[in-house]
Design a protein around this motif. Structure first.
Motif, PDB file in Angstrom:
ATOM      1  N   ILE A 231       4.575  -8.499  -6.599  1.00  0.00           N
ATOM      2  CA  ILE A 231       3.190  -8.520  -7.129  1.00  0.00           C
ATOM      3  C   ILE A 231       3.102  -9.992  -8.790  1.00  0.00           C
ATOM      4  O   ILE A 231       2.137  -9.144  -9.454  1.00  0.00           O
ATOM      5  N   VAL A 237      -2.027 -12.603  -8.065  1.00  0.00           N
ATOM      6  CA  VAL A 237      -2.459 -11.188  -8.526  1.00  0.00           C
ATOM      7  C   VAL A 237      -4.569 -12.301  -9.192  1.00  0.00           C
ATOM      8  O   VAL A 237      -5.205 -12.025  -8.857  1.00  0.00           O
ATOM      9  N   LYS A 241      -7.244  -9.592  -8.149  1.00  0.00           N
ATOM     10  CA  LYS A 241      -8.460  -9.549  -9.219  1.00  0.00           C
ATOM     11  C   LYS A 241     -10.140 -10.029  -9.277  1.00  0.00           C
ATOM     12  O   LYS A 241     -10.705  -9.984  -9.954  1.00  0.00           O
ATOM     13  N   LYS A 245      -8.927  -6.031  -6.395  1.00  0.00           N
ATOM     14  CA  LYS A 245      -7.850  -5.978  -6.163  1.00  0.00           C
ATOM     15  C   LYS A 245      -6.394  -6.263  -6.650  1.00  0.00           C
ATOM     16  O   LYS A 245      -6.445  -6.955  -7.048  1.00  0.00           O
ATOM     17  N   SER A 246      -4.957  -5.742  -6.368  1.00  0.00           N
ATOM     18  CA  SER A 246      -4.314  -5.777  -7.147  1.00  0.00           C
ATOM     19  C   SER A 246      -3.657  -6.702  -6.344  1.00  0.00           C
ATOM     20  O   SER A 246      -3.705  -6.963  -5.306  1.00  0.00           O
ATOM     21  N   HIS A 271       0.490   3.100  -8.394  1.00  0.00           N
ATOM     22  CA  HIS A 271       0.466   2.919  -6.911  1.00  0.00           C
ATOM     23  C   HIS A 271       0.492   3.222  -6.133  1.00  0.00           C
ATOM     24  O   HIS A 271       0.268   1.954  -5.320  1.00  0.00           O
ATOM     25  N   GLU A 274      -2.929   2.728  -4.780  1.00  0.00           N
ATOM     26  CA  GLU A 274      -2.470   1.757  -4.617  1.00  0.00           C
ATOM     27  C   GLU A 274      -2.468   1.342  -3.603  1.00  0.00           C
ATOM     28  O   GLU A 274      -3.258   0.504  -2.700  1.00  0.00           O
TER      29      GLU A 274
END
Length: 286
Positions: A231, A237, A241, A245-246, A271, A274
């Motif tokens: 992550i 990332v 973005k 979404k993460s 989390h 997500e």
């Protein structure tokens, strides 16, 4: 990915850069059909080696977040498993809507007869700890260290439990192709439905999915975010973005699109939410 070998870092970078995020063209199934016809959710919540209170709370939160697959393991010890069982019963969710898995760890057993006996005994404990008469899945955490004879003993115990209809499917974890052959060389054997393996962006043989798919075995990724390291990759990332979404969601989606399923672990409700929200977009080649 800080701390990873150069080649692993490069694989992770290339894997993330090779995809763009697009909206999913249609509603995607959140379950997969196993080789015996049973439907299994593609994403599971699994506890870690936590104290009983944490195991209870995390399992409770996971069910509230929308998880319907609870993976419990002998590796997290009895107190945590019992807490998970209590959280499941206290959730109010009908049993028919849940997929519950337990595991057996008898990797140190020696020889066919000893492995059969120890595996049969350890399996019975899973029903006690989770306070359930029937499990959806029983998984063998590791193959016997004593080789094929031990593995056959382990699997004989599992097959007897399956035939007795105490479990709906039987699975393995950390089995190499050679170790799978210990089972598959016996044509009367029940083929495992799932093989849980380490699999994440930048990790593992490219053939891990196909090695299992050729036998009709589904791969479930454990540590799908490499203990959180994935992550922090700036490129994942950035992709996330750009599309709301993460990085974690991008990495989990990558596993699904490569034909795998997922076992996540978290104590954070955010989390968890997500992790399970990865079916409304598609990764496409850049």
């Amino acid at each position: 990915l800080m701390g990873l070998p150069a080649m692993s870092f490069l694989r992770a970078v290339l894997a993330c850069l090779a995809y763009l995020v697009l909206p999913a063209s249609s509603e995607e199934a959140t379950t997969v059909k196993l080789n015996n016809g049973l439907m299994m959710p593609k994403i599971a919540f699994g506890a870690n080696i936590w104290d009983a209170a944490t195991c209870h709370q995390a399992t409770e939160e996971a069910l509230k977040a929308g998880f319907r697959f609870v993976w419990s393991s002998a590796l997290i010890h009895a107190a945590c498993q019992k807490a998970q069982g209590q959280a499941i019963k206290g959730s109010g969710i009908p049993r028919t809507e849940l997929f519950i898995a337990g595991t057996v760890d008898t990797k140190t057993c020696k020889g066919e007869e000893a492995c059969y006996a120890s595996t049969k005994n350890a399996a019975s404990q899973q029903f006690q700890y989770l306070d359930l008469d029937v499990l959806d899945m029983l998984m063998l955490d590791y193959p016997s260290e004593s080789g094929c004879n031990g593995i056959r003993g382990q699997w004989q115990a599992f097959e007897e439990i399956y035939v007795a209809k105490l479990v709906k499917t039987i699975a393995v974890s950390n089995f190499s192709p050679a170790q799978l052959q210990c089972l598959l060389s016996n044509h009367s054997v029940t083929i495992p439905s799932v093989n849980q393996m380490p699999y994440y962006v930048g990790k593992g043989k490219d053939s891990v999915i196909s090695d299992n798919q050729q036998f009709g075995i589904v791969v479930q990724a454990w540590s799908p975010l490499n203990s959180g390291q994935v992550i922090s990759d700036s490129r994942c990332v950035k992709i996330g973005k750009a599309h709301g979404k993460s990085a974690a969601q991008v990495a989990l989606r990558w596993i699904l699109q490569n034909g795998g399923t997922i076992n996540t672990q978290s104590t954070s409700l955010k989390h968890m939410q997500e992790d399970i929200d990865v079916f409304d977009f598609t990764l496409s080649a850049a």
